[in-house]
Design a protein around this motif. Structure first.
Motif, PDB file in Angstrom:
ATOM      1  N   ASP A 195       0.852  -1.197   0.000  1.00  0.00           N
ATOM      2  CA  ASP A 195       0.000   0.000   0.000  1.00  0.00           C
ATOM      3  C   ASP A 195       0.883   1.241   0.000  1.00  0.00           C
ATOM      4  OD1 ASP A 195      -2.621  -1.276   0.307  1.00  0.00           O
ATOM      5  OD2 ASP A 195      -1.895  -1.859   2.285  1.00  0.00           O
ATOM      6  N   PHE A 196       0.484   2.246  -0.760  1.00  0.00           N
ATOM      7  CA  PHE A 196       1.224   3.508  -0.755  1.00  0.00           C
ATOM      8  C   PHE A 196       0.323   4.604  -1.314  1.00  0.00           C
ATOM      9  CE2 PHE A 196       2.050   1.284  -4.701  1.00  0.00           C
ATOM     10  CZ  PHE A 196       1.972   2.246  -5.691  1.00  0.00           C
ATOM     11  N   ALA A 197       0.784   5.834  -1.219  1.00  0.00           N
ATOM     12  CA  ALA A 197       0.035   6.974  -1.763  1.00  0.00           C
ATOM     13  C   ALA A 197       0.809   7.549  -2.947  1.00  0.00           C
ATOM     14  CB  ALA A 197      -0.162   8.034  -0.695  1.00  0.00           C
ATOM     15  N   TYR A 198       0.071   8.164  -3.871  1.00  0.00           N
ATOM     16  CA  TYR A 198       0.697   8.761  -5.058  1.00  0.00           C
ATOM     17  C   TYR A 198       0.057  10.125  -5.307  1.00  0.00           C
ATOM     18  CZ  TYR A 198       2.071   9.474  -9.942  1.00  0.00           C
ATOM     19  OH  TYR A 198       2.565   9.995 -11.102  1.00  0.00           O
ATOM     20  N   GLU A 199       0.894  11.122  -5.538  1.00  0.00           N
ATOM     21  CA  GLU A 199       0.422  12.492  -5.751  1.00  0.00           C
ATOM     22  C   GLU A 199       0.264  12.752  -7.242  1.00  0.00           C
ATOM     23  OE1 GLU A 199      -0.784  15.796  -3.606  1.00  0.00           O
ATOM     24  OE2 GLU A 199       0.622  14.418  -2.649  1.00  0.00           O
ATOM     25  N   LEU A 200      -0.944  13.123  -7.655  1.00  0.00           N
ATOM     26  CA  LEU A 200      -1.210  13.440  -9.061  1.00  0.00           C
ATOM     27  C   LEU A 200      -1.247  14.961  -9.218  1.00  0.00           C
ATOM     28  CD1 LEU A 200      -1.883  12.001 -11.788  1.00  0.00           C
ATOM     29  CD2 LEU A 200      -4.279  12.433 -11.264  1.00  0.00           C
ATOM     30  N   GLY A 201      -0.080  15.582  -9.073  1.00  0.00           N
ATOM     31  CA  GLY A 201      -0.019  17.034  -9.166  1.00  0.00           C
ATOM     32  C   GLY A 201      -0.932  17.668  -8.134  1.00  0.00           C
ATOM     33  N   GLU A 202      -1.639  18.739  -8.540  1.00  0.00           N
ATOM     34  CA  GLU A 202      -2.560  19.418  -7.637  1.00  0.00           C
ATOM     35  C   GLU A 202      -3.974  18.866  -7.760  1.00  0.00           C
ATOM     36  OE1 GLU A 202      -2.368  23.556  -8.403  1.00  0.00           O
ATOM     37  OE2 GLU A 202      -0.314  23.780  -7.672  1.00  0.00           O
ATOM     38  N   ARG A 203      -4.157  17.898  -8.654  1.00  0.00           N
ATOM     39  CA  ARG A 203      -5.518  17.453  -8.947  1.00  0.00           C
ATOM     40  C   ARG A 203      -6.064  16.474  -7.917  1.00  0.00           C
ATOM     41  NH1 ARG A 203      -8.098  14.995 -14.514  1.00  0.00           N
ATOM     42  NH2 ARG A 203     -10.129  15.968 -14.221  1.00  0.00           N
ATOM     43  N   ALA A 204      -5.255  15.556  -7.427  1.00  0.00           N
ATOM     44  CA  ALA A 204      -5.729  14.558  -6.465  1.00  0.00           C
ATOM     45  C   ALA A 204      -4.553  13.756  -5.948  1.00  0.00           C
ATOM     46  CB  ALA A 204      -6.756  13.625  -7.113  1.00  0.00           C
ATOM     47  N   ARG A 205      -4.794  13.032  -4.853  1.00  0.00           N
ATOM     48  CA  ARG A 205      -3.876  12.001  -4.377  1.00  0.00           C
ATOM     49  C   ARG A 205      -4.537  10.660  -4.612  1.00  0.00           C
ATOM     50  NH1 ARG A 205      -0.023  12.690  -0.482  1.00  0.00           N
ATOM     51  NH2 ARG A 205      -0.853  11.054   0.856  1.00  0.00           N
ATOM     52  N   MET A 206      -3.740   9.644  -4.769  1.00  0.00           N
ATOM     53  CA  MET A 206      -4.257   8.297  -4.965  1.00  0.00           C
ATOM     54  C   MET A 206      -3.818   7.392  -3.816  1.00  0.00           C
ATOM     55  SD  MET A 206      -5.985   8.167  -7.794  1.00  0.00           S
ATOM     56  CE  MET A 206      -6.293   9.436  -9.034  1.00  0.00           C
ATOM     57  N   ARG A 207      -4.765   6.646  -3.267  1.00  0.00           N
ATOM     58  CA  ARG A 207      -4.433   5.586  -2.312  1.00  0.00           C
ATOM     59  C   ARG A 207      -4.291   4.310  -3.118  1.00  0.00           C
ATOM     60  NH1 ARG A 207      -8.721   4.481   2.159  1.00  0.00           N
ATOM     61  NH2 ARG A 207      -9.596   3.058   0.612  1.00  0.00           N
ATOM     62  N   CYS A 208      -3.128   3.719  -3.074  1.00  0.00           N
ATOM     63  CA  CYS A 208      -2.784   2.637  -4.004  1.00  0.00           C
ATOM     64  C   CYS A 208      -2.596   1.315  -3.269  1.00  0.00           C
ATOM     65  CB  CYS A 208      -1.484   2.971  -4.746  1.00  0.00           C
ATOM     66  SG  CYS A 208      -1.378   4.682  -5.343  1.00  0.00           S
ATOM     67  N   ASN A 209      -3.145   0.250  -3.832  1.00  0.00           N
ATOM     68  CA  ASN A 209      -2.889  -1.098  -3.348  1.00  0.00           C
ATOM     69  C   ASN A 209      -2.492  -1.954  -4.534  1.00  0.00           C
ATOM     70  OD1 ASN A 209      -4.347  -4.067  -3.015  1.00  0.00           O
ATOM     71  ND2 ASN A 209      -3.184  -3.408  -1.227  1.00  0.00           N
ATOM     72  N   VAL A 210      -1.322  -2.551  -4.470  1.00  0.00           N
ATOM     73  CA  VAL A 210      -0.810  -3.404  -5.542  1.00  0.00           C
ATOM     74  C   VAL A 210      -0.723  -4.830  -5.006  1.00  0.00           C
ATOM     75  CG1 VAL A 210       1.072  -3.776  -7.183  1.00  0.00           C
ATOM     76  CG2 VAL A 210       0.523  -1.457  -6.423  1.00  0.00           C
ATOM     77  N   PHE A 211      -1.093  -5.801  -5.850  1.00  0.00           N
ATOM     78  CA  PHE A 211      -1.146  -7.191  -5.393  1.00  0.00           C
ATOM     79  C   PHE A 211      -0.905  -8.129  -6.572  1.00  0.00           C
ATOM     80  CE2 PHE A 211      -5.338  -5.756  -6.635  1.00  0.00           C
ATOM     81  CZ  PHE A 211      -5.784  -6.765  -7.477  1.00  0.00           C
ATOM     82  N   ARG A 212      -0.786  -9.410  -6.264  1.00  0.00           N
ATOM     83  CA  ARG A 212      -0.736 -10.444  -7.303  1.00  0.00           C
ATOM     84  C   ARG A 212      -1.922 -11.376  -7.125  1.00  0.00           C
ATOM     85  NH1 ARG A 212       3.913 -10.442 -10.214  1.00  0.00           N
ATOM     86  NH2 ARG A 212       5.763  -9.533  -9.210  1.00  0.00           N
ATOM     87  N   ASP A 213      -2.509 -11.813  -8.243  1.00  0.00           N
ATOM     88  CA  ASP A 213      -3.525 -12.857  -8.188  1.00  0.00           C
ATOM     89  C   ASP A 213      -3.123 -13.941  -9.180  1.00  0.00           C
ATOM     90  OD1 ASP A 213      -4.164 -11.939 -10.711  1.00  0.00           O
ATOM     91  OD2 ASP A 213      -6.131 -11.148 -10.167  1.00  0.00           O
ATOM     92  N   ILE A 214      -4.032 -14.877  -9.457  1.00  0.00           N
ATOM     93  CA  ILE A 214      -3.664 -16.006 -10.316  1.00  0.00           C
ATOM     94  C   ILE A 214      -3.328 -15.573 -11.742  1.00  0.00           C
ATOM     95  CG2 ILE A 214      -4.962 -17.715  -8.995  1.00  0.00           C
ATOM     96  CD1 ILE A 214      -7.206 -17.460 -11.050  1.00  0.00           C
ATOM     97  N   GLY A 215      -3.763 -14.365 -12.132  1.00  0.00           N
ATOM     98  CA  GLY A 215      -3.481 -13.893 -13.486  1.00  0.00           C
ATOM     99  C   GLY A 215      -2.221 -13.068 -13.604  1.00  0.00           C
ATOM    100  N   GLY A 216      -1.680 -12.631 -12.472  1.00  0.00           N
ATOM    101  CA  GLY A 216      -0.491 -11.783 -12.507  1.00  0.00           C
ATOM    102  C   GLY A 216      -0.661 -10.593 -11.581  1.00  0.00           C
ATOM    103  N   ILE A 217      -0.036  -9.476 -11.934  1.00  0.00           N
ATOM    104  CA  ILE A 217      -0.085  -8.281 -11.109  1.00  0.00           C
ATOM    105  C   ILE A 217      -1.435  -7.583 -11.261  1.00  0.00           C
ATOM    106  CG2 ILE A 217       0.863  -6.726 -12.866  1.00  0.00           C
ATOM    107  CD1 ILE A 217       2.494  -5.393 -10.606  1.00  0.00           C
TER     108      ILE A 217
END
Length: 489
Positions: A195-217
């Motif tokens: 989990d991490f956060a990402y800044e999209l300039g002044e427009r918004a922040r993103m709360r991010c969750n990255v994972f793997r499943d049976i198909g890949g990332i």
């Protein structure tokens, strides 16, 4: 598909008589004499000219002054395009020509692309392309899955992102890893989650969750608006603001994932920031809404970046002279225990849990402890817990979502029920405590239905106690499937 065709589909979908583009203004639909903007940003003259060139080709020459009319055989049917190019600027009015058009393919309302880069079905060069498109679509979440087309959640419903191709693991991996901090890349390599956060300039922040499943990332991104909605804008009940005025105690905001807990808490912290002169510490994973100091001094700490864990940061907070502590998630026994202790020692503590109702929140707090400690925790909780706000999001009529709030205020009577292990009686206490500001989810949902903000069918679907809520709808004169359920009860 041409970009203009997406707007034409929206025009037919909303039964509009005309579609209007004007340089420097939002794209508009004209329906039943009223004007409805359908883009979040104004269109430039170059963008409008580009739309026309794409569908009219050499028959349209940009830059010629005067008024001209063109015909275009669009997928929805033939349309008439009136172009007016004057010193004031370029404007275009489009309407259906002749017979009623064929029904469009299912679509979501499309906002005007701002060429930040252009939206198309080609390979994604940078994930910001998807983020900007997601925000233009007014989506709350973006879902990326290997071997799948990107999908977004709009007003609570999942839908395919327009004009996007299937993403292979080889394409998806690099664009996600490009925005992951080094710490999270290492964590993902070890645990297959991060989990991490990402800044999209002044427009918004993103709360991010990255994972793997049976198909890949795979990954899910939730937008965190750069603007914190105020308590007034969210129409938070007075009881919520009363919780913000306590000097000590524990206040818990609960609800399922995606129910708006963070938005409500951010509004409450913002109210404190504007009305009190205190020191606030927030502990989050990741930091979502970023608060600027107003009357308060605010320190925001991110788990995994500025602190090792919630419990470590909470213990450290006691040495940092706080008045108010916000714990983003009380996810384990030790964090809950420290939060209760912190509330008992003269601090106001806000925390979150993933429970659906106020009474179940009290039970969850107690049940996290071993049986031999629960009697002691009941006593501590009866003295420290000040209130619970349980919420869920419902679709509004006409688009958007609104929160229904259940509010439990811990009065002397409620405290006695918690101490004596009689939490099953709390719902009855909430019914009799309406004059104090308490309300159940059923009460809140019923108010939304009666005020024509939410359809009765939507409220019934989301109600945790359907039989009860169905009876309320029937008594209020609303007919539906609940009427049959009520009769058979």
């Amino acid at each position: 598909m041409a970009v203009l065709d997406r707007y034409l589909e929206a025009m037919v979908k909303h039964k509009a008589e005309a579609l209007v583009f004007r340089a420097g203004a939002a794209v508009e639909l004209i329906a039943s004499g009223s004007v409805r903007p359908i883009s979040s940003r104004p269109a430039s003259e170059e963008q409008i000219a580009g739309l026309l060139v794409e569908v009219l080709g050499a028959t349209y020459t940009p830059g010629l002054t005067g008024t001209r009319t063109y015909s275009y055989a669009a997928p929805i049917g033939s349309v008439s395009i009136d172009v007016e190019d004057t010193i004031v600027g370029l404007s275009v009015r489009i309407k259906l020509a002749g017979a009623a058009p064929a029904a469009p393919k299912p679509s979501v309302a499309i906002s005007m692309p701002d060429r930040r880069p252009p939206v198309n079905a080609g390979p994604v060069q940078h994930i910001d392309e998807l983020f900007h498109q997601m925000l233009d679509l007014k989506a709350s979440d973006l879902h990326l899955k290997s071997h799948n087309v990107p999908m977004v959640r709009i007003d609570g419903s999942m839908t395919v992102m327009p004009d996007r191709a299937v993403l292979t693991p080889d394409q998806l991996g690099p664009i996600i890893e490009a925005i992951m901090p080094a710490r999270n890349r290492a964590e993902f390599a070890e645990t297959n989650d991060s989990d991490f956060a990402y800044e999209l300039g002044e427009r918004a922040r993103m709360r991010c969750n990255v994972f793997r499943d049976i198909g890949g990332i795979g990954a899910v991104f939730r937008q965190i608006p750069s603007k914190i909605l105020t308590a007034e804008e969210l129409r938070l009940p007075k009881a919520c603001l009363d919780f913000c005025q306590y000097d000590k105690g524990l206040v818990v905001v609960t609800g399922p994932t995606g129910s708006g807990k963070s938005t409500t808490l951010a509004a409450m912290v913002d109210w404190i920031n504007a009305n009190r002169d205190d020191h606030i510490i927030t502990i989050e994973d990741p930091v979502e809404f970023v608060h600027k100091d107003k009357k308060c001094l605010i320190n925001q700490r991110e788990v995994g970046t500025q602190t090792k864990s919630f419990k470590a940061a909470l213990r450290a907070a006691l040495r940092e002279d706080p008045d108010i502590v916000l714990v983003g998630e009380m996810r384990d026994l030790e964090t809950v225990a420290i939060a209760i202790e912190t509330a008992e020692t003269g601090h106001l503590v806000f925390g979150t849990l993933h429970t659906n109702t106020a009474p179940s929140t009290v039970d969850r707090l107690i049940d996290q402890f071993p049986t031999d400690r629960q009697s002691q925790i009941r006593v501590m909780l009866s003295e420290s817990l000040k209130g619970v706000v349980a919420q869920t999001l419902l679709k509004k009529k006409g688009g958007g979502r609104v929160a229904a709030l259940e509010i439990l205020i811990v009065t002397t009577g409620v405290a006695n029920l918690i101490r004596d292990g009689k939490t099953f009686q709390i719902p009855s206490m909430m019914q009799t405590g309406r004059g104090l500001g308490m309300q159940t989810l059923n009460d809140s949902m019923m108010d939304l239905v009666k005020n024509d903000i939410v359809a009765p069918e939507e409220a019934y679907d989301r109600a945790p106690a359907k039989k009860e809520f169905g009876s309320l709808l029937t008594r209020a004169g609303f007919k539906g499937p609940w009427s049959t359920d009520d009769k058979s009860a």
